[in-house]
Design an enzyme around this catalytic site. Structure first.
Site, short mmCIF file in Angstrom:
data_model
loop_
_atom_site.label_atom_id
_atom_site.label_comp_id
_atom_site.label_asym_id
_atom_site.label_seq_id
_atom_site.Cartn_x
_atom_site.Cartn_y
_atom_site.Cartn_z
N ASP A 1 0.87 -1.17 0.00
CA ASP A 1 0.00 0.00 0.00
C ASP A 1 0.91 1.22 0.00
O ASP A 1 1.91 1.26 0.72
CB ASP A 1 -0.86 0.03 1.26
CG ASP A 1 -1.99 -0.99 1.25
OD1 ASP A 1 -2.03 -1.82 0.32
OD2 ASP A 1 -2.82 -0.96 2.17
N HIS B 1 4.97 -7.37 -0.44
CA HIS B 1 4.66 -8.65 -1.06
C HIS B 1 5.35 -8.76 -2.43
O HIS B 1 5.77 -7.75 -3.00
CB HIS B 1 3.15 -8.79 -1.24
CG HIS B 1 2.39 -8.74 0.05
ND1 HIS B 1 1.69 -9.82 0.54
CD2 HIS B 1 2.22 -7.75 0.98
CE1 HIS B 1 1.12 -9.50 1.70
NE2 HIS B 1 1.43 -8.23 1.98
N SER C 1 7.83 3.55 5.15
CA SER C 1 8.99 4.04 4.44
C SER C 1 8.71 4.09 2.95
O SER C 1 7.65 4.51 2.53
CB SER C 1 10.22 3.19 4.76
OG SER C 1 11.40 3.88 4.38
#
Length: 292
Positions: free
Chosen positions: A97, A153, A255
């Site tokens: 995200d 991911h 980050s």
């Protein structure tokens, strides 16, 4: 209008001073210690304070919300099915995200962290082979806000046989700092993760970059966290295979991940700077591979 711009400028100046003109490494170490204190009462109080600075923090998708520590919240898993993975064969999905930062075509080996602030791939990735591999390719900078889901991911079916860890500073990587500090990503703690794809016409590389209050990355394929206390080798051998969308690891707080791709890839349709994107949504398309 002039007053509003002046106030915005003052706000940016204050933000920059509070998050960068401080003992960054010491504060980051303190936050790493503090976030792991196991106390539900302290965690609830900390979350209330956090929401004052991150009003968009939404824990409704979390697998559970009875957090024992801030670290437990930062690294929360999502409920099953909370993210949909684009299964098309020619699509590279977002590994996390994020808010899309600078993105587009790599100009030879030049990339931009912000308008007017270029850097060379070689200043970020200390591998001559990778530097040349992504010449004239494309890139996307993905900024994970502190309130976001912090796990990352696999963007494609792939394997990883080595992770390169580069020690550095812990500058904030928010837009204010990116407009003021030249080659910021090249200064910070980071890792280089080249992905080997079983069937592909090009290649993908992920560069997770740590930041103030974070400076800690966990890869499931490695036994140790990569953080300010890490003293192991810079090139770390591993053996991991992932299906598209499978979890690779997490940041401790929030980050940036910079995605590099070879010249056969293009930005996904409609993707642009400032856009919010979720893990699993289309990020890049392979122009040399047809969609299934």
């Amino acid at each position: 209008m002039a007053t509003a711009l002046h106030m915005l400028s003052q706000h940016e100046q204050l933000n920059f001073l509070l998050t960068n003109r401080i003992p960054r490494r010491q504060l980051t170490r303190f936050m790493g210690w503090y976030s792991r204190i196991e106390s539900r009462r302290l965690t609830r109080a900390s979350l209330r304070l956090w929401r004052l600075f991150a009003a968009d923090l939404n824990l409704d998708e979390a697998e559970h919300r009875d957090f024992l520590s801030l670290h437990d919240c930062f690294t929360r898993r999502l409920k099953p099915g909370a993210r949909t993975i684009d299964a098309r064969a020619n699509v590279v999905v977002s590994p996390c995200d994020a808010i899309v930062g600078e993105c587009g075509t790599i100009q030879g080996t030049r990339v931009f962290q912000a308008k007017g602030f270029p850097y060379e791939i070689g200043e970020l990735i200390p591998d001559a082979g990778l530097q040349q591999r992504y010449r004239d390719g494309c890139y996307v900078t993905l900024r994970l806000k502190s309130s976001m889901y912090h796990r990352f991911h696999a963007p494609v079916d792939c394997s990883v046989d080595q992770i390169t860890y580069i020690s550095g500073d812990t500058w904030n990587v928010n837009p204010v700092a990116l407009k003021r500090i030249e080659k910021l990503y090249c200064r910070n703690e980071r890792a280089v993760v080249a992905l080997t794809q079983p069937v592909a016409s090009g290649s993908i590389c992920l560069v997770p970059v740590a930041a103030v209050l974070v400076a800690s990355m966990k890869f499931h394929c490695l036994p140790d966290d990569l953080n300010l206390q890490y003293r192991g080798p810079n090139r770390i051998a591993c053996s991991a295979r992932y299906k598209k969308g499978e979890e690779m690891g997490y940041f401790q707080h929030g980050s940036t991940i910079i995605v590099f791709a070879t010249s056969n890839y293009r930005l996904a349709e409609g993707l642009g700077q400032g856009q919010a994107i979720r893990m699993g949504q289309a990020l890049l398309t392979d122009t040399a591979t047809t969609s299934d």
